[in-house]
Design an enzyme around this catalytic site. Structure first.
Site, short mmCIF file in Angstrom:
data_model
loop_
_atom_site.label_atom_id
_atom_site.label_comp_id
_atom_site.label_asym_id
_atom_site.label_seq_id
_atom_site.Cartn_x
_atom_site.Cartn_y
_atom_site.Cartn_z
N GLU A 162 0.49 -26.63 -1.99
CA GLU A 162 0.32 -26.67 -0.48
C GLU A 162 0.16 -25.14 -0.07
OE1 GLU A 162 3.70 -27.67 2.00
OE2 GLU A 162 2.45 -27.80 3.72
N GLY A 200 10.22 -20.47 0.56
CA GLY A 200 11.41 -21.10 0.32
C GLY A 200 11.48 -21.92 -1.08
N ALA A 201 10.70 -23.13 -0.66
CA ALA A 201 10.67 -24.33 -1.39
C ALA A 201 9.67 -25.12 -1.12
CB ALA A 201 11.96 -24.81 -1.58
N MET A 202 9.22 -26.00 -1.92
CA MET A 202 8.22 -27.16 -1.98
C MET A 202 8.46 -28.34 -2.26
SD MET A 202 5.40 -27.34 -0.78
CE MET A 202 4.38 -28.98 -0.67
N GLU A 203 8.07 -29.26 -1.39
CA GLU A 203 8.45 -30.59 -1.36
C GLU A 203 7.83 -31.51 -2.18
OE1 GLU A 203 7.15 -29.29 1.48
OE2 GLU A 203 5.86 -30.40 2.52
N HIS A 233 16.11 -29.89 3.82
CA HIS A 233 14.87 -29.85 4.18
C HIS A 233 13.69 -30.46 3.24
CE1 HIS A 233 11.47 -27.79 6.82
NE2 HIS A 233 10.73 -27.97 5.59
N GLU A 234 13.81 -30.07 1.97
CA GLU A 234 12.68 -30.39 1.11
C GLU A 234 12.87 -31.98 0.76
OE1 GLU A 234 10.36 -28.45 0.90
OE2 GLU A 234 11.54 -26.69 1.60
N HIS A 292 11.58 -33.98 3.34
CA HIS A 292 10.09 -34.25 3.37
C HIS A 292 9.53 -35.39 2.82
CE1 HIS A 292 8.24 -30.86 5.43
NE2 HIS A 292 8.94 -29.94 4.71
N GLU A 321 6.46 -30.32 9.49
CA GLU A 321 7.44 -29.20 9.39
C GLU A 321 8.49 -29.23 10.61
OE1 GLU A 321 8.02 -27.92 6.80
OE2 GLU A 321 6.38 -28.14 5.83
N1 TRP Z 1 5.92 -27.01 2.68
C1 TRP Z 1 6.81 -25.98 2.54
C2 TRP Z 1 8.19 -26.09 3.23
O1 TRP Z 1 8.28 -26.06 4.56
C3 TRP Z 1 6.22 -24.67 2.65
C4 TRP Z 1 5.62 -24.11 1.72
C5 TRP Z 1 5.94 -23.99 0.42
C6 TRP Z 1 4.35 -23.33 1.64
N2 TRP Z 1 5.20 -23.20 -0.39
C7 TRP Z 1 4.11 -22.87 0.26
C8 TRP Z 1 3.51 -23.22 2.49
C9 TRP Z 1 3.34 -21.91 0.10
C10 TRP Z 1 2.51 -22.44 2.30
C11 TRP Z 1 2.07 -21.78 1.00
O2 TRP Z 1 9.22 -26.56 2.84
ZN ZN Z 2 8.79 -27.68 5.25
#
Ligand code: TRP
Ligand code: ZN
Length: 890
Positions: A127, A267-270, A303-304, A307, A326
C-alpha cells in the site's frame, strides 16, 4: 525520482479499468540483490470499460525485465514499450494469459516500498502503490484478483516463507532450497499482497468464531522478541470478539498471521491474512514498554484486524476514497479501545491529537478535505485529516443516526458491497437507506477542507424563563477554496445547560417533551445554516451553556466564558470530556496572561483561583486518577502554537514553564503526598486502575522536578533505580535529564547507565533517544547532532529517524526554532539525504517547516530559505516535491 514536473491526479478523471485480472500466480526466487519474480496473469478486457480497444498499460517501477509472454508467445522488444513507470503492449486479444519475468533488488531497496530486506528478513509493503515495484501489474485498488504465491529460498537461511491466505503446498528443492505455495481464496487488490521470508519464531493461539469455526492465530518475530508477543495476541482475540459483538463481523480465513519487522514506514499494514507490523506496534512487555505503548499495541492490532472487513472485504475504488477504509477503521478501533479501557480518557487523547495536529494540518498549505480532490503522490495523503478527521466524520454519522441505525447502516454497507471496491458515496448511501435520514448536506464534510468555526452567543430572559442560544458557522480559506465559497456544514452540537445545582432539564421552544428519553439534560442540536437560534424554556436561572459535549464535531467553538463559568463546568458537568476541556480552557487563559506579561515586560501574576482549582482536583479522592492526571497536564506547546495567530516560540515556552513552576511550588505539599500515596511497591499490573495510578504519579513527578530541589531529584533517582516497568523508568529518566538542578554529570551518568542496561532492546533505545531529543534546555541541536553519531542511530531505519529527527523537529520547539535558523538548516539537510533513501519518510519529516507562515517575519524568512534550498535539488522525489511546492505556493 521526478521526470520533469510531477503531475497531479484528479478524482474527477476516474475511469473504470480497461482490463481486469481474474487470477494472479506469482513465483518468487528470493535473493538479496537479484530476486526473480515470475507472474502469470489471466487478463480480460473489462466489459464496463469506457474505451474497448485500448492497448494494455501496466504499472511497473525499478524492474529489470527478463521476458514477456502473451498466451505462451514471447514478445519482441518492438511489441512493447517501457516507460519509467509503465509497460505498454499495443495489441492484445480480449482475453489472454500474460506472463512476465523480472528481476528486483530487495537489498538495495531503501524506500521500504515493494519487496525489501529488514535486517535478515524479506518482507513487502504494497500500500498504496508498492506492488508495481515487485512486478508489472494493474496496481489500482479496483482491480481485484485471486492470488496464488510460491516463494522459493534457502531452507537454512529462510525457514519461514509466508504469503496471504492458506498454505496449499510446500517442500524441498535442490541445493538446499525449499518452497511454499499460498492461496488466497478472496479476491483482493494488489496493495493487500504480502510476502515474508526469514528465520522467525512464533507464538500460536486459537480463536473460535461465533459460528464455531476455529482460527489459528500466529505472531511471528525474531526469537529474541518471543517474550513480547502476549499482549498483541490478547489484543487480537479481544478485537475479534468485539467485532463479532458490536458489528456482527466474523473472521473469514482459517489462519490469521502477524509478522513484526524493524524497518517499516508506518505503524502496520492490513495485508489479507498476513498483517505486517512495525515492531513498535506489536511488541510489548512491562519491562520495556510504557503504558502508552501497551495501549498503542492494543489499538493498532485492533485497527489492522478491523480492516479485514472495512478495507479488505470491502475495499476502496480509488485512492481518493482512502478515508472510506481509514476513517471508518479508526472509528472502529477508537470505540474498541474506549470499550476496553476508560472511554473518557480515550476521548480526551483522541481529541487532543486532533485539535493539536489535525487542526494544524487544516490550517496549513497541505490542508485537504477528508476526500482530497487531487494529489501528486498518494503516500502524502495518509494524513491526520484522512484518518483522524475521517474518524470524526463517521462518529458524527453515528451521533446523528444513533447506535442502532448506525449498526443497520454498517450491516447494509457490508452486505451490499462485500467483495467490491466501494466509494464514500456507497457508505453514506447505506447509512441513509438504513436510517431514513438525508445526509446530502452532511457529505460536505468529505469535500470541504478546513476546520469550521462556530461562534456562540446567548441571552437569558428572566421574565419568561427563556434562554436563547445563537450559533453561527464559517470555515476559513484553505488552498483549494476561499471562505466565501464554502457552504454551511451539517454540525451535530451535543450540549447541556448548567445551573447552580447541576445540569438543567432541556426543553426547546415549540418542541414536545420526549417522554421516552430518560436523560433530558443532554441534547444534540443540528446546526445546518450559517446562523441559527435555539430557544430553551422553563429556566429559572441564567444557565451556563456546555457546548460540544464529548467533542461532538471537529470544529473550533468560541463562547465568551468567564473563568467562573469554566470552573463550574469543570467541577459539575455530567460530561467527563467537557470537564477536562473546561480545565484546558482555563489553563490556556492563565498561560496567556503570563505570555502577555512576558511580551509587555510586566510582572507575572498567576490567577490564584486557578491554583486553588488545581489543588482541589489534586486532592479530590472521588475523581478517576487518570482524569486527574489529564486535567493537571497543561496544554502542550504544540497546542498553544496551534491556537495562536502568530506563534511566539519563546513566550509560549516561557509562560508554560512559568505556570508549571508556580503550580509546583504552590502545591508542593499536596504533590508530595499524592506522589507517596500512588507509588507503592505492588507488583506490576496492566489494569486500568494501576495505569491510572502510574499516570498520576508520573505527572506529579514531572511537577515536583521543576521545583529544582534536592528532595525532588532524589525522588526521581529513587524511582529510576527501583522501577520494574518502563513507564516509571522512563518518567524518572526524563525528569532527571530535564532538570537543571541535576547538573551535567548526573544527567550524563543516568543516560549512560540506562543505555548500558537496554542497548539490546531497540525499542527501549528508541525511547531513550526521543527523551534526549526532546530536552528543552539550550544546546538541543548539538545534542541531536551528537545522537546521530551514536552507534544506536541508523538513518535507514524509520523508527530511529522518528525517535531522533522527528522528535526534535516536532517536539522540541525552542531548540528547533532557534533564532539563527540552524534547526531549519539541519532539517533541510536531513530531508535532502532522505529524499534519496526513503521519500515517504523525507516527506513526513517536512511537516514542521510547512507551518512557516505562522511564525514571526525573521523565522518565516529562514524557514522559507530552507524550503527553497530543498526545492532547488534537481532530483526531488514526488513525495518531497509535492509538500515543498505546496508549502511555497502563495
Ligand atoms: N493501511 C495502513 C493502516 O492504516 C497504512 C500503511 C501502512 C501505509 N504502511 C503504509 C500507508 C505505507 C502508506 C505507505 O493501517
Ligand atoms: Zn488503517
Amino acid at each position: 525520482m521526478k521526470d520533469a514536473q510531477p503531475k497531479s491526479i484528479y478524482l474527477k478523471d476516474y475511469r473504470k479499468p480497461d482490463f481486469l485480472i481474474e487470477t494472479t500466480e506469482l513465483h518468487f526466487n528470493l535473493d538479496p540483490s537479484a530476486t526473480v519474480v515470475k507472474s502469470r496473469l489471466k487478463i480480460r478486457r473489462n466489459p464496463e470499460a469506457h474505451t474497448p480497444s485500448l492497448p494494455l498499460t501496466l504499472h511497473g517501477q525499478d524492474l529489470e525485465l527478463i521476458s514477456l509472454h502473451i498466451d505462451g508467445k514471447t514478445l519482441q522488444p518492438s511489441e512493447y514499450e517501457i516507460g519509467p513507470e509503465t509497460l505498454t503492449i499495443n495489441t492484445v486479444p480480449n482475453e489472454f494469459v500474460f506472463e512476465a519475468e523480472v528481476k528486483i533488488n530487495p537489498e538495495g531497496n531503501t524506500s521500504l516500498e515493494g519487496l525489501y530486506k529488514s535486517r535478515t528478513m524479506y518482507c513487502t509493503q504494497c500500500e498504496a502503490e508498492g506492488f508495481r515495484k515487485i512486478t508489472y501489474y494493474l496496481d489500482r485498488p479496483d482491480v481485484m484478483s485471486e492470488f496464488t504465491t510460491t516463494i522459493e529460498a534457502s531452507e537454512s537461511e529462510f525457514p519461514v516463507l509466508l504469503s496471504n491466505g492458506n498454505l496449499i503446498d510446500s517442500g524441498k528443492r535442490e541445493n538446499g532450497q525449499h518452497f511454499a505455495t499460498w492461496h488466497d481464496p478472496f479476491k483482493k487488490p494488489a496493495y493487500l499482497f504480502a510476502l515474508v521470508g526469514g528465520t522467525l519464531d512464533f507464538i500460536e493461539d486459537t480463536f473460535t468464531t461465533k459460528s464455531g469455526r476455529n482460527i489459528t492465530l500466529r505472531i511471528f518475530v525474531e526469537t529474541k522478541d518471543l517474550d513480547k508477543c502476549d499482549h498483541a495476541m490478547l489484543s487480537l482475540k479481544k478485537a475479534m470478539r468485539w467485532d463479532e459483538e458490536v458489528y456482527g463481523l466474523e473472521y473469514d480465513l482459517d489462519i490469521f498471521m502477524i509478522v513484526a519487522v524493524d524497518d517499516f514506514n508506518m505503524g502496520a499494514m492490513e495485508n489479507k491474512g498476513l498483517n505486517i507490523f512495525n515492531t513498535s506496534c506489536v511488541l510489548a512487555k512491562p519491562e520495556t514498554t510504557t503504558d502508552a505503548g501497551f495501549q498503542r499495541v492494543e489499538g493498532v492490532v485492533a485497527h489492522e484486524y478491523f480492516h479485514n472487513w472495512s478495507g479488505n472485504r470491502v475495499t476502496c475504488r480509488d485512492w481518493f476514497q482512502l478515508s472510506l477504509k481509514e476513517g471508518f477503521t479508526v472509528f472502529r478501533d477508537s470505540e474498541f479501545s474506549a470499550d476496553m479501557n476508560s472511554r473518557t480518557v480515550k476521548r480526551v487523547e483522541d481529541v487532543s491529537l486532533l485539535r493539536t495536529l489535525q487542526f494544524a494540518e487544516d490550517g496549513g498549505p497541505m490542508a485537504h478535505p477528508v476526500r482530497p480532490p487531487s494529489f501528486i503522490e498518494i503516500s502524502n495523503f495518509y494524513t491526520l485529516t484522512v484518518y483522524e478527521k475521517g474518524c470524526e466524520v463517521v462518529r458524527m454519522i453515528h451521533t446523528l443516526l444513533g447506535a442502532e441505525n448506525f449498526r443497520k447502516g454498517s450491516d447494509l454497507y457490508f452486505s451490499r458491497h462485500d467483495g467490491e471496491a466501494a466509494t464514500i458515496e456507497n457508505f453514506v448511501k447505506a447509512m441513509e437507506d438504513a436510517s431514513g435520514r438525508d445526509l446530502t448536506q452532511f457529505t460536505r464534510w468529505y469535500s470541504q477542507a478546513g476546520t469550521p468555526r462556530i461562534n456562540a452567543t446567548d441571552a437569558y430572559d428572566e421574565e419568561s424563563g427563556t434562554y436563547s442560544l445563537t450559533l453561527t458557522q464559517s470555515c476559513p480559506t484553505t488552498p483549494e477554496a476561499k471562505q466565501e465559497e464554502k457552504q454551511p456544514f451539517h454540525i451535530p452540537v451535543a450540549m447541556g445547560l448548567l445551573g447552580d445545582a447541576g445540569n438543567l432539564p432541556l426543553k426547546l421552544q415549540g418542541q414536545p417533551i420526549d417522554a421516552d428519553t430518560e436523560d433530558n439534560t443532554n441534547l444534540v442540536l443540528e446546526l445546518t445554516d450559517f446562523e441559527q437560534t435555539f430557544v430553551f424554556e422553563g429556566l429559572n436561572e441564567k444557565p451556563t451553556p456546555v457546548l460540544l459535549r464529548d467533542f461532538s464535531a471537529p470544529v473550533k467553538l468560541n463562547y465568551n466564558y468567564s473563568r467562573e463559568q469554566l470552573t463550574a463546568i469543570m467541577s459539575r458537568d455530567s460530561d467527563g470530556f467537557s470537564r477536562w476541556d473546561a480545565c484546558q480552557k482555563l489553563a490556556v487563559a492563565v498561560i496567556e496572561d503570563v505570555m502577555n506579561a512576558y511580551r509587555g515586560d510586566q510582572k507575572y501574576d498567576i490567577d490564584h483561583a486557578f491554583i486553588e482549582t488545581c489543588r482541589a482536583i489534586l486532592i479530590d479522592q472521588s475523581l478517576d486518577k487518570a482524569m486527574v492526571a489529564l486535567m493537571l497536564q497543561l496544554p502542550t506547546e504544540a497546542y498553544l502554537s496551534e491556537i495562536a495567530t502568530e506563534i511566539d516560540v519563546e513566550a509560549i515556552h516561557f509562560a508554560r514553564q512559568y505556570v508549571r513552576k508556580a503550580l509546583a511550588e504552590s502545591l508542593s505539599e499536596e504533590l508530595e503526598s499524592v506522589y507517596r500515596a500512588n507509588s507503592n511497591p505492588e507488583p506490576f499490573s496492566a489494569s486500568a486502575t494501576a495505569m491510572a495510578k502510574r499516570s498520576l504519579k508520573n505527572t506529579v513527578l514531572s511537577y515536583l522536578i521543576v521545583t529544582e530541589t534536592d528532595e525532588s531529584l532524589h525522588l526521581a533517582q529513587a524511582q529510576l533505580d527501583a522501577a520494574t516497568n518502563m513507564t516509571d523508568e522512563l518518567a524518572a529518566l526524563s525528569a532527571i535529564i530535564n532538570s537543571e538542578h541535576a547538573g551535567e554529570s548526573l544527567r550524563d551518568q543516568v543516560l549512560q547507565d540506562f543505555y548500558l542496561r537496554w542497548s539490546d532492546e531497540a525499542l527501549v533505545v528508541n525511547q531513550w533517544l526521543t527523551a534526549q531529543a526532546q530536552v528543552s534546555r539550550v544546546g538541543g541541536l548539538e545534542r541531536v547532532q551528537q545522537l546521530m553519531q551514536h552507534e544506536a542511530f541508523d538513518i535507514k531505519n524509520p523508527n530511529k529517524i522518528r525517535a531522533v529527527i522527528g522528535a526534535f523537529c516536532g517536539g522540541n520547539p525552542v531548540n528547533f526554532h532557534r533564532e539563527d535558523g540552524a534547526g531549519y538548516e539541519f532539517l533541510a539537510d536531513q530531508i535532502l539525504t532522505l529524499n534519496k533513501l526513503n521519500p515517504q519518510i523525507a516527506s513526513r519529516l517536512l511537516t514542521p517547516l510547512t507551518k512557516w507562515r505562522k511564525y514571526d517575519s525573521g523565522r518565516q524568512a529562514l524557514m522559507r530559505a530552507a524550503l527553497e534550498r530543498i526545492m532547488s535539488e534537481p532530483e526531488l522525489s514526488k513525495d518531497v516535491y509535492e509538500v515543498v511546492s505546496k508549502s511555497l505556493k502563495d
